[in-house]
Design a protein around this motif. Sequence first.
Motif, mmCIF file in Angstrom:
data_model
loop_
_atom_site.group_PDB
_atom_site.id
_atom_site.type_symbol
_atom_site.label_atom_id
_atom_site.label_comp_id
_atom_site.label_asym_id
_atom_site.label_seq_id
_atom_site.Cartn_x
_atom_site.Cartn_y
_atom_site.Cartn_z
ATOM 1 N N ARG A 82 0.837 -1.189 0.000
ATOM 2 C CA ARG A 82 0.000 0.000 0.000
ATOM 3 C C ARG A 82 0.867 1.232 0.000
ATOM 4 O O ARG A 82 1.993 1.215 0.468
ATOM 5 N N VAL A 117 -0.029 4.348 1.217
ATOM 6 C CA VAL A 117 -0.373 5.434 2.138
ATOM 7 C C VAL A 117 0.819 6.024 2.852
ATOM 8 O O VAL A 117 0.839 7.185 3.196
ATOM 9 N N CYS A 118 1.816 5.184 3.102
ATOM 10 C CA CYS A 118 2.935 5.674 3.899
ATOM 11 C C CYS A 118 4.159 5.924 3.024
ATOM 12 O O CYS A 118 5.269 5.975 3.507
ATOM 13 N N SER A 119 3.941 6.072 1.736
ATOM 14 C CA SER A 119 5.075 6.070 0.820
ATOM 15 C C SER A 119 6.075 7.185 1.097
ATOM 16 O O SER A 119 7.248 7.051 0.813
ATOM 17 N N PRO A 123 -1.914 7.915 10.036
ATOM 18 C CA PRO A 123 -1.756 7.537 8.625
ATOM 19 C C PRO A 123 -2.029 6.060 8.330
ATOM 20 O O PRO A 123 -2.400 5.732 7.211
ATOM 21 N N THR A 124 -1.818 5.185 9.282
ATOM 22 C CA THR A 124 -2.090 3.759 9.045
ATOM 23 C C THR A 124 -2.762 3.170 10.285
ATOM 24 O O THR A 124 -2.693 3.758 11.369
ATOM 25 N N TRP A 171 10.997 6.022 14.316
ATOM 26 C CA TRP A 171 10.284 6.806 13.300
ATOM 27 C C TRP A 171 11.092 8.027 12.872
ATOM 28 O O TRP A 171 11.130 8.364 11.694
ATOM 29 N N THR A 190 12.769 9.912 2.418
ATOM 30 C CA THR A 190 12.793 10.491 1.079
ATOM 31 C C THR A 190 13.243 11.937 1.222
ATOM 32 O O THR A 190 13.336 12.460 2.330
#
Lengths: 114, 255
Positions: free
Chosen positions: A13, A15-17, B35-36, B147, B155
């Motif tokens: 998935r 979403v956390c890319s 987010p998840t 984290w 990125t």
Amino acid sequence: MPQEALRRVPVRRKVCSKVAGQSGEEIVWEVFVRPKNGLGHKHCGSVHACDKDMALLAARDVYTRRGEGDSIWVVKSTDIVSSNPTYKDNFVGSGEKNYRYPAFYDVPNDVENI
Amino acid sequence: MSSQDQALLFEVLLRLADDNFILGHRISEWCGHAPTLEEDLALPNIALDLIGHAQVLYQMASKVDVAKRDEDQLAFLRLEHEYKNVLLVEQENGHFGDTILRLFYFSVFMKLLWKRTKEVTSFDELKFFAEKAYNEMVYHVRYSSEWVRRLGIGTHESNCRMLGSVHNLAPFVGELFLVDSFDREAQEKKILPNIATFLEDWKKEIFEVFNKSNLRLGVVALEKQGGRLGNHTETFGYLLAELQYLQRTFPGAKW
């Protein structure tokens, strides 16, 4: 016997890319929890995470919130080889094989985990 | 216990309780919005730990409160200027990285504080509690630092955002290590350790993680302050409005 198929398709998935490291994707990890020392690790579900350390943390937060275990394993879902339930009769179905059950002697009352 | 000692103990317990309570509330705001799914459980887990710590501290404070307020009254029915938390914990959550970085800063600080507290305090109740609280902080540090590292090196965009978080939170860090007359007295009376001495250890832990995260910590200086005196930032009123709504609308409401 039919060729065993790899059924499990890796679910990815996005979403956390933004935060998931080089690949930019989170993958699925299977989670195994051992309730207490002396027992085996039991499969209890899966989590998404970008690498093994994060998978362990996610598993801790999702599956051991109420003191369910003392040890956790995580394994990449894609590393698990599974049999195909469609062909269970000629693979894992045990049929009429009563002689394989330990039904012919008494288990002492005090033995718990057998 | 003299009334002066009682007032001192009340003040220092309240500060600790408010820090944990307000950050716990802020983090609980992520519930349903993370987010998840995994983070949606991890963050409320942490919020509940912090609120649990606050509850124990409010109970201790309640016993020495001259106004004889119970833990719920202390948590939910004080006015804005009566809360003594640092400004760092009341700031808005921002994006996920902002929340994580603040949690990292705070949990390293609290880990050091509980560790030193169990060594030096002569206040048995606090010593006993510090042991348990320390263990939970070790996990909060682990979670948040992992984290920070991934967001820091993830990125180009995640790195830029984390650099922004470091920049935005910098003015609020110094207040954590602010020592005033209450702290000095609490240290002399062996209630709490000397907070100022943690600064080097705190920086060392932050540096170690930042070095692996492509992030840089600037000079830690006392910039924004006022929380310890009850002078809060604008956002705090909105926070309390939501936090106190239930107890103010239905006084004495219980589960």
